[in-house]
Design an enzyme around this catalytic site. Structure first.
Site, PDB file in Angstrom:
ATOM      1  N   ASP A  75       3.466   3.513 -15.667  1.00 21.15           N
ATOM      2  CA  ASP A  75       3.111   2.108 -15.709  1.00 21.15           C
ATOM      3  C   ASP A  75       3.529   1.556 -17.079  1.00 21.15           C
ATOM      4  O   ASP A  75       4.050   2.282 -17.929  1.00 21.15           O
ATOM      5  CB  ASP A  75       1.606   1.923 -15.417  1.00 21.15           C
TER       6      ASP A  75
HETATM    7  C1  BGC Z   1       0.786  -3.074 -13.981  1.00 19.78           C
HETATM    8  C2  BGC Z   1       1.613  -2.636 -12.803  1.00 19.78           C
HETATM    9  C3  BGC Z   1       2.942  -3.344 -12.805  1.00 19.78           C
HETATM   10  C4  BGC Z   1       3.630  -3.098 -14.127  1.00 19.78           C
HETATM   11  C5  BGC Z   1       5.007  -3.722 -14.230  1.00 19.78           C
HETATM   12  C6  BGC Z   1       1.568  -2.997 -15.268  1.00 19.78           C
HETATM   13  O1  BGC Z   1       0.878  -3.495 -16.355  1.00 19.78           O
HETATM   14  O2  BGC Z   1      -0.369  -2.273 -14.071  1.00 19.78           O
HETATM   15  O3  BGC Z   1       0.928  -2.872 -11.604  1.00 19.78           O
HETATM   16  O4  BGC Z   1       3.724  -2.910 -11.734  1.00 19.78           O
HETATM   17  O5  BGC Z   1       2.819  -3.614 -15.163  1.00 19.78           O
HETATM   18  O6  BGC Z   1       4.938  -5.074 -14.349  1.00 19.78           O
END
Ligand code: BGC
Length: 767
Positions: free
Chosen positions: A317
């Site tokens: 993430d």
């Molecule tokens: C979120 C994810 C997301 C990623 C990319 C993260 O902060 O938890 O769900 O896909 O950012 O934007």
């Protein structure tokens, strides 16, 4: 109706089972793309790659790192910074990119951005490998300006209509591909167990089976024509695992998940999705039992890649290497965090701001701290997805070929999804639908806002900028004015999210109205900004209703929210309650059409709506959980049950029958029930089937959903609905954390929500 079959207690037997495949929705698995030719191409590329080139493939950088200016300040156009662009795309040959240019690009602007990147990657780098672009197009292609913005996942779950989930996946993919966006960080397969969690709106709710069905349907829609098709996107299911069960409900909070719960509730949606072709999995930023998921080798390598046989890309993430250092305190620095996460099985690192990870990987391999076999595995997976998506041949697609982008048929599908989601929770004296054209006062925080209908991830991360809203879409107020004529509608804001604005004025106007429609809601938010300390609907919004109730005028409460905010004090003061969730761009229209009866509501709750914030449980829980102060077992206090939702017509259930009252573990069971529309208008009903294991070594759950079906019934019409169960539906996780099936009695429960159910008994024996 209840018929108890006399039983004899028989010795308890257990059978080991390796997986829990119960999903009805079948999609085309990506294994059909797994050919010796592709694997040979991957091998050939790997053989030519330097270590630095391999490490480059393992980096997912943020688009803003390639642009001029700083992260938050772009507005009109994406301007590449020549030096940064050259360094990242050519020198480092990064494998993957995510994020937006900080303004909602049109499909034409996206085309320009991605074409510029791919043309350089595929002509100026030594190996000419295309870049894999990932994005959060999570309720429609929300990061492509002008696209259809669907309801959020929780609303899709509330439709209990997997065909709609499929359609949403299909249209989201098409409109993403119109912008050359090929990899979607969606759907969210999290099991939302804590109602405080701010990302419930992005999930399919609390039930593993409903989540699996909806996730699979969405995947089917996204990838149905095959990943090579120019209308498909590859999904990236997330967040593996336990994000929705944080102990204090806060974003990225530690979750306590014992192995048996992990296997019983949290893994099945992921396992089913992988078997149905998911080629991306995003790791959750939280820790489970104190172990950050990003360094949990048991979860990533043993379970995900081993047991589940996942062949796709495991991506981190956002900034999780830094999170391992700064928040989890599990690694002393970025180098150590990189080593831990890659050795745990991570393939692609979302490191938004710079390419230092590439140098760290090179150094770690050269010092023998990460084996090259691990790097080769990671890079093969990234390349595999690129081949499956046909990016080597079609790295971008011309927006001109996507003539259906935001077409009327896409808008219609959006409206249908929003209307089937809306859930009628209370309708005292059938006050709804409002048939005449009386004078109405509309008030409340969410009454006149497109942003609240759309929530976060709407053109911008938090979805709070009003400048990106489509002026042709209607807020609830605007839709009601259109329906009733502006002269019959008074509007007073009443409150904002947390504070009184002019509630006294609302009360004064209410005195002259025939009805009051109060629209409450949550501020658009996700991740950290969505954290709350109490589940109660904010006090100012509740106070507005309390004051209005003194007028004795009938009150219709419309709730625009992801989470089930506590309403126990105001529920008795209102006559009707309509839960809209976050219904997207067509939400205003759909809410108005429900209020005025153009739509007969058919949504049902995909989560338990708790009555007290200090006493929340999912509908599946242990008997001991609900033992009350009076020593009885009635301590499951809900405001509304999981699966609950009213209609403007009535449905009667009768004649529940099972094909057998004893069953061996190799046989199928047919369940039939008659459902009659006994009211005077057409309606849709969601028929739900639950199983309750009467006795099990691991304390059995109160019940579990095993099937559902949404049916249409004309006034007076009766339909017999059949379901087939097999022994896998009767499995649960046993003492040794394996799926087992135990001999004994089960209750088969069928009905329109998780509480009002017809029951029959079944005896299962092991052959
Ligand atoms: C979120 C994810 C997301 C990623 C990319 C993260 O902060 O938890 O769900 O896909 O950012 O934007």
């Amino acid at each position: 109706m209840t018929k108890i079959i006399q039983l004899f207690v028989v010795a308890l037997l257990a059978l080991g089972c390796s997986s829990n495949q119960q999903s009805k929705v079948q999609t085309t698995p990506c294994s059909s793309l797994e050919t010796p030719e592709t694997e040979a191409k991957i091998e050939a590329l790997l053989a030519q790659m330097t270590l630095k080139e391999k490490a480059g493939q393992m980096l997912n950088i943020g688009l803003p790192a390639l642009l001029t200016g700083n992260y938050w300040t772009y507005r009109d156009s994406a301007v590449f910074d020549t030096a940064r662009f050259h360094k990242l795309i050519v020198d480092f040959a990064v494998g993957s990119i995510h994020n937006t240019p900080s303004f909602p690009a049109t499909k034409e602007e996206w085309y320009r951005i991605i074409k510029t990147i791919q043309d350089s990657a595929m002509t100026k780098t030594r190996l000419k490998i295309p870049v894999l672009y990932g994005i959060d197009n999570i309720h429609g292609a929300n990061y492509v300006n002008g696209s259809v913005m669907f309801p959020h996942q929780i609303a899709i779950a509330a439709t209990w209509n997997s065909q709609l989930a499929e359609k949403v996946g299909e249209i989201t993919s098409y409109e993403s591909r119109a912008a050359s966006l090929v990899w979607n960080f969606n759907p969210n397969a999290d099991v939302a167990m804590n109602p405080l969690w701010g990302r419930i709106a992005e999930s399919f709710g609390e039930d593993p089976y409903l989540i699996s069905e909806m996730t699979n349907a969405y995947i089917k829609g996204s990838q149905q024509k095959g990943l090579q098709d120019a209308a498909s996107t590859a999904v990236c299911i997330k967040h593996f695992v336990g994000y929705g069960a944080g102990r204090n409900g806060k974003d990225r909070a530690n979750a306590l998940i014992p192995e048996n719960s992990l296997r019983q509730y949290f893994l099945p949606p992921f396992e089913n999705a992988i078997q149905n072709g998911a080629m991306g999995v995003m790791i959750s930023s939280n820790a489970v039992n104190g172990i950050p998921c990003h360094i949990n080798k048991y979860y990533i390598t043993d379970i995900l890649k081993g047991e589940m046989g996942f062949k796709g890309v495991v991506i981190s993430d956002f900034s999780d290497i830094d999170f391992l250092v700064g928040a989890h305190l599990s690694a002393k620095d970025k180098r150590e965090a990189t080593k831990m996460t890659i050795n745990a099985g991570l393939d692609l690192i979302m490191n938004p701001f710079d390419a230092d990870i590439v140098e760290l990987i090179v150094d770690l391999v050269e010092n023998g701290e990460i084996p090259i076999s691990r790097i080769d595995d990671a890079v093969s997976r990234v390349l595999r997805l690129k081949f499956y998506l046909n990016l080597f041949k079609v790295p971008y697609t011309d927006p001109k070929n996507y003539t259906e982008f935001a077409s009327q048929s896409h808008v219609d599908a959006n409206y249908k999804t929003a209307s089937e989601a809306i859930t009628l929770l209370k309708n005292k004296n059938n006050i709804l639908p409002l048939s005449s054209a009386p004078k109405v006062l509309i008030t409340g925080y969410s009454a006149n806002s497109m942003n609240i209908l759309n929530g976060a991830w709407s053109r911008s991360f938090l979805g709070r900028d009003t400048i990106y809203n489509d002026p042709n879409k209607l807020t609830i107020l605007e839709a009601i004015k259109k329906q009733m004529g502006a002269n019959n509608v008074e509007f007073v804001e009443g409150t904002n999210y947390l504070e009184d604005i002019n509630t006294d004025k609302a009360v004064a106007k209410a005195k002259k109205a025939d009805y009051i429609i109060v629209c409450v809601g949550e501020i658009p938010a996700t991740e950290k900004p969505s954290d709350i300390n109490e589940l109660e609907l904010p006090k100012a919004q509740q106070d507005l209703i309390k004051k209005l109730s003194n007028t004795k005028k009938p009150i219709v409460l419309v709730m625009v929210q992801g989470r089930p905010r506590i309403i126990k004090e105001i529920e008795p003061l209102v006559d009707a309650i309509v839960l809209a969730y976050l219904p997207g761009d067509e939400g205003g229209r759909a809410v108005s059409d429900v209020l005025f009866g153009n739509i007969n509501p058919s949504g049902k709750l995909p989560y338990t709506y708790p009555k007290y914030s200090g006493n929340y449980l999912t509908y599946y829980h242990k008997k001991a959980d609900i033992r009350d102060a009076n020593w009885g077992y009635d301590g499951f206090y809900t405001q509304f049950e999981f699966g609950f939702g009213l209609s403007y017509t009535n449905f009667e259930y009768s004649n529940l029958r099972l094909s057998a009252d004893t069953l061996s573990n190799s046989e199928e069971l047919k369940i039939s029930i008659d459902v009659k529309n006994s009211g005077d208008r057409e309606g849709k009903e969601i028929v739900q089937v639950y199983l309750k294991d009467k006795v099990a070594t691991v304390s059995p759950d109160s019940k579990k959903l095993v099937r559902f079906s949404k049916i249409d019934l004309l006034p007076g019409e009766l339909k017999t609905v059949d379901f087939i169960l097999n022994s896998k539906d009767l499995q649960s996780i046993g003492m040794d954390n394996q799926w087992i099936i135990e001999e004994g009695e089960f209750e088969v429960q069928v009905g329109g929500n998780s509480e009002e159910l017809k029951k029959e008994f079944l005896y299962l024996f092991i052959k």
